[in-house]
Design an enzyme around this catalytic site. Sequence first.
Site, mmCIF file in Angstrom:
data_model
loop_
_atom_site.group_PDB
_atom_site.id
_atom_site.type_symbol
_atom_site.label_atom_id
_atom_site.label_comp_id
_atom_site.label_asym_id
_atom_site.label_seq_id
_atom_site.Cartn_x
_atom_site.Cartn_y
_atom_site.Cartn_z
ATOM 1 N N GLN A 37 -4.556 -1.846 9.598
ATOM 2 C CA GLN A 37 -4.516 -3.202 9.040
ATOM 3 C C GLN A 37 -5.062 -4.219 10.044
ATOM 4 O O GLN A 37 -4.701 -4.200 11.220
ATOM 5 C CB GLN A 37 -3.069 -3.550 8.646
ATOM 6 C CG GLN A 37 -2.906 -4.834 7.878
ATOM 7 C CD GLN A 37 -3.534 -4.819 6.493
ATOM 8 O OE1 GLN A 37 -3.563 -3.780 5.826
ATOM 9 N NE2 GLN A 37 -4.048 -5.944 6.051
ATOM 10 N N LYS A 74 0.846 -1.205 0.000
ATOM 11 C CA LYS A 74 0.000 0.000 0.000
ATOM 12 C C LYS A 74 0.880 1.253 0.000
ATOM 13 O O LYS A 74 0.610 2.210 -0.735
ATOM 14 C CB LYS A 74 -0.932 -0.019 1.221
ATOM 15 C CG LYS A 74 -2.084 -1.017 1.052
ATOM 16 C CD LYS A 74 -2.771 -1.401 2.348
ATOM 17 C CE LYS A 74 -3.751 -2.551 2.105
ATOM 18 N NZ LYS A 74 -4.301 -3.128 3.330
ATOM 19 N N ASP A 109 -11.309 2.338 4.303
ATOM 20 C CA ASP A 109 -11.569 0.897 4.321
ATOM 21 C C ASP A 109 -13.074 0.607 4.316
ATOM 22 O O ASP A 109 -13.492 -0.530 4.069
ATOM 23 C CB ASP A 109 -11.001 0.311 5.619
ATOM 24 C CG ASP A 109 -9.873 -0.662 5.375
ATOM 25 O OD1 ASP A 109 -9.802 -1.215 4.261
ATOM 26 O OD2 ASP A 109 -9.086 -0.876 6.301
HETATM 27 N N1 GUN Z 1 -6.885 -7.321 6.390
HETATM 28 C C1 GUN Z 1 -7.232 -8.087 5.329
HETATM 29 N N2 GUN Z 1 -7.888 -7.344 4.418
HETATM 30 C C2 GUN Z 1 -7.948 -6.091 4.905
HETATM 31 C C3 GUN Z 1 -8.485 -4.862 4.416
HETATM 32 O O1 GUN Z 1 -9.070 -4.782 3.335
HETATM 33 N N3 GUN Z 1 -8.332 -3.790 5.222
HETATM 34 C C4 GUN Z 1 -7.709 -3.864 6.420
HETATM 35 N N4 GUN Z 1 -7.631 -2.756 7.149
HETATM 36 N N5 GUN Z 1 -7.201 -4.965 6.911
HETATM 37 C C5 GUN Z 1 -7.315 -6.076 6.147
#
Ligand code: GUN
Length: 279
Positions: free
Chosen positions: A96, A52, A119
């Site tokens: 995350q 990211k 998100d």
């Molecule tokens: N962990 C697995 N997929 C995601 C996601 O799309 N966003 C976040 N914040 N954590 C994750």
Amino acid sequence: MPAQIIDGKKIAKQITEGLKKKVAALQGDARPGLAVVRVGDDPASVSYVNSKEKKCKELGYYSVKKELPEETSEKELLKLVAELNADPRIHGILVQLPLPKHISEQKVLAAISPEKDVDGFHPMNLGRLLRHEKTIESCTPKGIIKLIKSTGIEIAGKNAVVVGRSNIVGKPVAALLLNENATVTICHSKTTDLTSHLKQADIVVVAVGQASLITGDMLKKGAVVIDVGTNRLEDGKLHGDVDFESAEKVAGFLTPVPGGVGPMTIACLMENTYEAFAS
Ligand code: GUN
């Protein structure tokens, strides 16, 4: 005829190239800013967070990466979220998941300003999604809808089966499909006859985290099959929740793993961050 492979990498690139151009055309110093927070050293999370950050750099976004130790307290994490909420350079905040067990995911997600919740996990944004109001759509579900639409198949009126009921993928993608006027069924670990549902499904989204759970003989001929699984097996390779070889013979369209949903998740995160910046 074997299934047409949906090239998520290519579609994601079209999105990110568009965003790159928009950022390059911005006047002045203002640019989209994304903060990505990771707590602990889960290897998959390390890799996701790094990609990211890399994508932010590539697109010319302002990027902040916060890597906190496993022992970080909930209070410390909430303090960081509050600081990021107040930082005008930051338009999107992503914490995350999963978080360490001693931290309440629910409290942390609810502490993120809804307008910075790129998100789409804040209860306010999820509520708006269910009410079919303007919201920030979660990245993976949003990317899945784009992949389905890329096939040219009309979603309205189709039978869609979502396998998996997670808060991150299964439930929000079911809501998005419903908003697109599909007839939606959610199957899960307690579903008694998964195949009977799949046999009726024109659109299948699988997000359970079990390698090769879905095989070709369970699918309806010509179905659009979206595989969200990322299972790392002993061979060191990434495997989907769908058995690619047998599914390819029955499905009309199929996403590969890797190169299907994964790149779309990051592209949609970048899109959500741009939109949070622009709004
Ligand atoms: N962990 C697995 N997929 C995601 C996601 O799309 N966003 C976040 N914040 N954590 C994750």
